[in-house]
Design a protein around this motif. Structure first.
Motif, PDB file in Angstrom:
ATOM      1  N   MET A   1       0.852  -1.191   0.000  1.00  0.00           N
ATOM      2  CA  MET A   1       0.000   0.000   0.000  1.00  0.00           C
ATOM      3  C   MET A   1       0.890   1.244   0.000  1.00  0.00           C
ATOM      4  O   MET A   1       1.734   1.417   0.885  1.00  0.00           O
ATOM      5  CB  MET A   1      -0.899   0.010   1.239  1.00  0.00           C
ATOM      6  N   GLU A   2       0.730   2.099  -0.982  1.00  0.00           N
ATOM      7  CA  GLU A   2       1.505   3.332  -1.043  1.00  0.00           C
ATOM      8  C   GLU A   2       0.867   4.353  -0.104  1.00  0.00           C
ATOM      9  O   GLU A   2      -0.332   4.603  -0.168  1.00  0.00           O
ATOM     10  CB  GLU A   2       1.540   3.874  -2.466  1.00  0.00           C
ATOM     11  N   THR A   3       1.684   4.955   0.760  1.00  0.00           N
ATOM     12  CA  THR A   3       1.156   5.880   1.753  1.00  0.00           C
ATOM     13  C   THR A   3       1.947   7.192   1.744  1.00  0.00           C
ATOM     14  O   THR A   3       3.032   7.281   1.175  1.00  0.00           O
ATOM     15  CB  THR A   3       1.207   5.281   3.168  1.00  0.00           C
ATOM     16  N   THR A   4       1.389   8.185   2.410  1.00  0.00           N
ATOM     17  CA  THR A   4       2.059   9.476   2.551  1.00  0.00           C
ATOM     18  C   THR A   4       3.146   9.376   3.632  1.00  0.00           C
ATOM     19  O   THR A   4       3.164   8.443   4.443  1.00  0.00           O
ATOM     20  CB  THR A   4       1.058  10.572   2.905  1.00  0.00           C
ATOM     21  N   ALA A   5       4.027  10.366   3.656  1.00  0.00           N
ATOM     22  CA  ALA A   5       5.234  10.290   4.479  1.00  0.00           C
ATOM     23  C   ALA A   5       4.947  10.205   5.973  1.00  0.00           C
ATOM     24  O   ALA A   5       5.612   9.462   6.708  1.00  0.00           O
ATOM     25  CB  ALA A   5       6.121  11.495   4.190  1.00  0.00           C
ATOM     26  N   ALA A   6       3.966  10.952   6.462  1.00  0.00           N
ATOM     27  CA  ALA A   6       3.731  11.015   7.902  1.00  0.00           C
ATOM     28  C   ALA A   6       2.774   9.944   8.408  1.00  0.00           C
ATOM     29  O   ALA A   6       2.671   9.730   9.625  1.00  0.00           O
ATOM     30  CB  ALA A   6       3.196  12.395   8.281  1.00  0.00           C
ATOM     31  N   PHE A   7       2.069   9.277   7.514  1.00  0.00           N
ATOM     32  CA  PHE A   7       1.125   8.235   7.919  1.00  0.00           C
ATOM     33  C   PHE A   7       1.896   7.066   8.523  1.00  0.00           C
ATOM     34  O   PHE A   7       2.839   6.557   7.923  1.00  0.00           O
ATOM     35  CB  PHE A   7       0.315   7.772   6.706  1.00  0.00           C
ATOM     36  N   ASP A   8       1.501   6.653   9.744  1.00  0.00           N
ATOM     37  CA  ASP A   8       2.257   5.574  10.395  1.00  0.00           C
ATOM     38  C   ASP A   8       1.371   4.440  10.891  1.00  0.00           C
ATOM     39  O   ASP A   8       1.660   3.795  11.888  1.00  0.00           O
ATOM     40  CB  ASP A   8       3.137   6.124  11.519  1.00  0.00           C
ATOM     41  N   GLY A   9       0.293   4.181  10.181  1.00  0.00           N
ATOM     42  CA  GLY A   9      -0.503   3.003  10.475  1.00  0.00           C
ATOM     43  C   GLY A   9      -1.844   3.306  11.104  1.00  0.00           C
ATOM     44  O   GLY A   9      -2.335   4.444  11.072  1.00  0.00           O
ATOM     45  N   LEU A  10      -2.446   2.274  11.679  1.00  0.00           N
ATOM     46  CA  LEU A  10      -3.798   2.349  12.217  1.00  0.00           C
ATOM     47  C   LEU A  10      -3.775   2.056  13.709  1.00  0.00           C
ATOM     48  O   LEU A  10      -3.078   1.137  14.155  1.00  0.00           O
ATOM     49  CB  LEU A  10      -4.701   1.334  11.509  1.00  0.00           C
ATOM     50  N   VAL A  11      -4.536   2.833  14.473  1.00  0.00           N
ATOM     51  CA  VAL A  11      -4.603   2.663  15.920  1.00  0.00           C
ATOM     52  C   VAL A  11      -6.026   2.319  16.316  1.00  0.00           C
ATOM     53  O   VAL A  11      -6.993   2.949  15.854  1.00  0.00           O
ATOM     54  CB  VAL A  11      -4.154   3.944  16.649  1.00  0.00           C
ATOM     55  N   CYS A  12      -6.178   1.315  17.170  1.00  0.00           N
ATOM     56  CA  CYS A  12      -7.510   0.931  17.648  1.00  0.00           C
ATOM     57  C   CYS A  12      -8.003   1.949  18.661  1.00  0.00           C
ATOM     58  O   CYS A  12      -7.317   2.264  19.639  1.00  0.00           O
ATOM     59  CB  CYS A  12      -7.462  -0.456  18.276  1.00  0.00           C
ATOM     60  N   THR A  13      -9.210   2.452  18.444  1.00  0.00           N
ATOM     61  CA  THR A  13      -9.773   3.447  19.352  1.00  0.00           C
ATOM     62  C   THR A  13     -10.239   2.822  20.663  1.00  0.00           C
ATOM     63  O   THR A  13     -10.545   3.539  21.617  1.00  0.00           O
ATOM     64  CB  THR A  13     -10.963   4.178  18.698  1.00  0.00           C
ATOM     65  N   ASP A  14     -10.290   1.477  20.726  1.00  0.00           N
ATOM     66  CA  ASP A  14     -10.697   0.795  21.954  1.00  0.00           C
ATOM     67  C   ASP A  14      -9.499   0.337  22.785  1.00  0.00           C
ATOM     68  O   ASP A  14      -9.334   0.736  23.936  1.00  0.00           O
ATOM     69  CB  ASP A  14     -11.588  -0.400  21.634  1.00  0.00           C
ATOM     70  N   CYS A  15      -8.641  -0.503  22.193  1.00  0.00           N
ATOM     71  CA  CYS A  15      -7.552  -1.093  22.980  1.00  0.00           C
ATOM     72  C   CYS A  15      -6.219  -0.375  22.816  1.00  0.00           C
ATOM     73  O   CYS A  15      -5.274  -0.627  23.554  1.00  0.00           O
ATOM     74  CB  CYS A  15      -7.383  -2.576  22.643  1.00  0.00           C
ATOM     75  N   GLY A  16      -6.120   0.530  21.821  1.00  0.00           N
ATOM     76  CA  GLY A  16      -4.907   1.318  21.652  1.00  0.00           C
ATOM     77  C   GLY A  16      -3.795   0.652  20.881  1.00  0.00           C
ATOM     78  O   GLY A  16      -2.728   1.250  20.695  1.00  0.00           O
ATOM     79  N   GLU A  17      -3.993  -0.565  20.421  1.00  0.00           N
ATOM     80  CA  GLU A  17      -2.943  -1.261  19.658  1.00  0.00           C
ATOM     81  C   GLU A  17      -2.762  -0.606  18.294  1.00  0.00           C
ATOM     82  O   GLU A  17      -3.707  -0.096  17.696  1.00  0.00           O
ATOM     83  CB  GLU A  17      -3.296  -2.733  19.492  1.00  0.00           C
ATOM     84  N   ARG A  18      -1.534  -0.663  17.791  1.00  0.00           N
ATOM     85  CA  ARG A  18      -1.190  -0.081  16.497  1.00  0.00           C
ATOM     86  C   ARG A  18      -0.935  -1.197  15.480  1.00  0.00           C
ATOM     87  O   ARG A  18      -0.337  -2.223  15.812  1.00  0.00           O
ATOM     88  CB  ARG A  18       0.053   0.798  16.640  1.00  0.00           C
ATOM     89  N   PHE A  19      -1.389  -0.967  14.239  1.00  0.00           N
ATOM     90  CA  PHE A  19      -1.263  -1.990  13.209  1.00  0.00           C
ATOM     91  C   PHE A  19      -0.758  -1.392  11.905  1.00  0.00           C
ATOM     92  O   PHE A  19      -0.987  -0.214  11.615  1.00  0.00           O
ATOM     93  CB  PHE A  19      -2.625  -2.672  12.962  1.00  0.00           C
TER      94      PHE A  19
END
Length: 396
Positions: A1-19
């Motif tokens: 997936m091509e992304t922008t420079a500052a984008f650093d993934g997805l964060v769960c709004t419930d448990c706080g885990e990053r993916f």
């Protein structure tokens, strides 16, 4: 997936885990919570002058604050819609200035295009061949249009009461339309069953992390169009509350980057025939109770069980806003008043924002020096039959 420079993934709004956004595409794999795109804001160098020197040409003028770059976007130059000042309505509400953010000027006639530009872009980046969603109407039309532009198949589940224009245009764009007897909740259940069997890529609200991310750009534009002044209040016709969640995030981002010095008070406006967000707000609850028997002509906001209500309620609370419900009769009257006093065509569903603003003014929510923005989420042409029937019922 091509992304922008500052984008650093997805964060769960419930448990706080990053993916990582390459491998995780929808809900949190750990707890099933809603995922939210995350950025390293210290890597974003974006000032007012930078934006002022760019063409006002759609969502991707804010590329640094979006997960997918313009070069990979599925876009029809959605966004950058007009913000129209309405002095006569300001006088009636007793505020200094009132504006309508006219999202009916998007490519398929609603603000749903902002979300689907990003959601379908992500689907294509993830290699999907088919996208699917349940919709009250506008989102289905938008999904079909953006899928067609991306060369993907679309499958849309709509309740039987969805308006004719949306149904027709889903077909015109080549979408596979599935009309489900009942209401939106019935269409949503049918969609879930089909996706489990077929493995289609979901673009349902808050299932994909990208639809609310597209909606935050409304807030960016409003502040820019007000010459960098943050409005005192924004009133939004609310079903699932995707736009409220997105706009609150956008306001926080602009404040973080020094592009704005405050967050506007956000107000959810619902029909009194289906108002689970308002009921939860009035009760001081952290989450809604499903609305047992929805009864409103405003199909676009007839969402009896909004799954992201904790995020919506947080946005209202933390922004210093609130929630209000008004009867369908008042909503339809407000749509007519806006059309006859300003020329702006506000749909039956969208006019919950206008009706809600009048009620909020009566409650003393606004001051005489305030600037207030109403979000007109879709073109009235989609619900012209409802408005005409309303007038005929009055003998007009």
């Amino acid at each position: 997936m091509e992304t922008t420079a500052a984008f650093d993934g997805l964060v769960c709004t419930d448990c706080g885990e990053r993916f990582d956004a390459d491998s995780v595409t929808h809900e949190c794999p750990d707890c099933g919570g809603i995922l939210d795109p995350s950025y390293e804001y210290d890597r974003i160098d974006l000032g007012r002058e930078d934006l002022e020197n760019r063409p006002f040409d759609g969502l991707w003028r804010y590329e640094e604050l979006l997960p997918i770059p313009r070069a990979s976007a599925v876009t029809m130059e959605e966004g950058t819609t007009s913000l129209v000042e309405c002095p006569s309505l300001a006088d009636e509400l007793g505020v200094s200035r009132l504006f309508i953010k006219d999202e009916g000027r998007n490519p398929t006639g609603s603000f749903k295009d902002r979300g689907h530009a990003l959601a379908v872009s992500a689907a294509r980046e993830h290699g999907a061949s088919d996208v699917a969603l349940a919709s009250a109407g506008n989102a289905g039309q938008s999904a079909a249009a953006y899928a067609a532009r991306a060369g993907l198949n679309s499958h849309v589940f709509v309740p039987s009461r969805a308006n004719f224009v949306n149904k027709a245009m889903i077909n015109v764009h080549g979408g596979d339309m599935n009309v489900v007897e009942g209401r939106f909740s019935d269409a949503a259940a049918a969609c879930v069953d089909a996706m489990e069997e077929e493995g289609w890529y979901s673009t349902n609200s808050f299932s994909t992390p990208y639809r609310h991310e597209g909606k935050k750009t409304m807030l960016y534009e409003i502040i820019e169009q007000l010459d960098w002044r943050v409005p005192d209040g924004i009133v939004y016709p609310t079903g699932g509350g995707v736009g409220l969640v997105g706009m609150y995030k956008g306001a926080q981002e602009f404040e973080e980057l020094g592009l704005a010095d405050d967050v506007p008070a956000l107000y959810a406006a619902q029909s009194s025939g289906c108002a689970p967000i308002v009921e939860a707000w009035d009760a001081g609850a952290d989450v809604h109770e499903p609305w047992a028997v929805p009864d409103t002509i405003c199909g676009g906001i007839e969402i009896s069980d909004p799954g992201a209500s904790p995020l919506v309620l947080d946005a209202l609370d933390e922004s210093g806003g609130g929630a209000v419900a008004t009867p369908d009769e008042s909503i339809l009257d407000s749509a007519v008043t806006v059309a006859q006093h300003t020329g702006i065509e506000m749909g039956a569903t969208c006019a919950a924002a206008a009706s809600g603003a009048w009620e909020l003014a009566e409650q003393g929510a606004f001051g005489a020096d305030d600037t207030v923005v109403l979000v007109n989420t879709a073109s009235a042409n989609k619900e012209a039959d409802i408005l005409r029937s309303h007038l005929m019922g009055k003998g007009i």
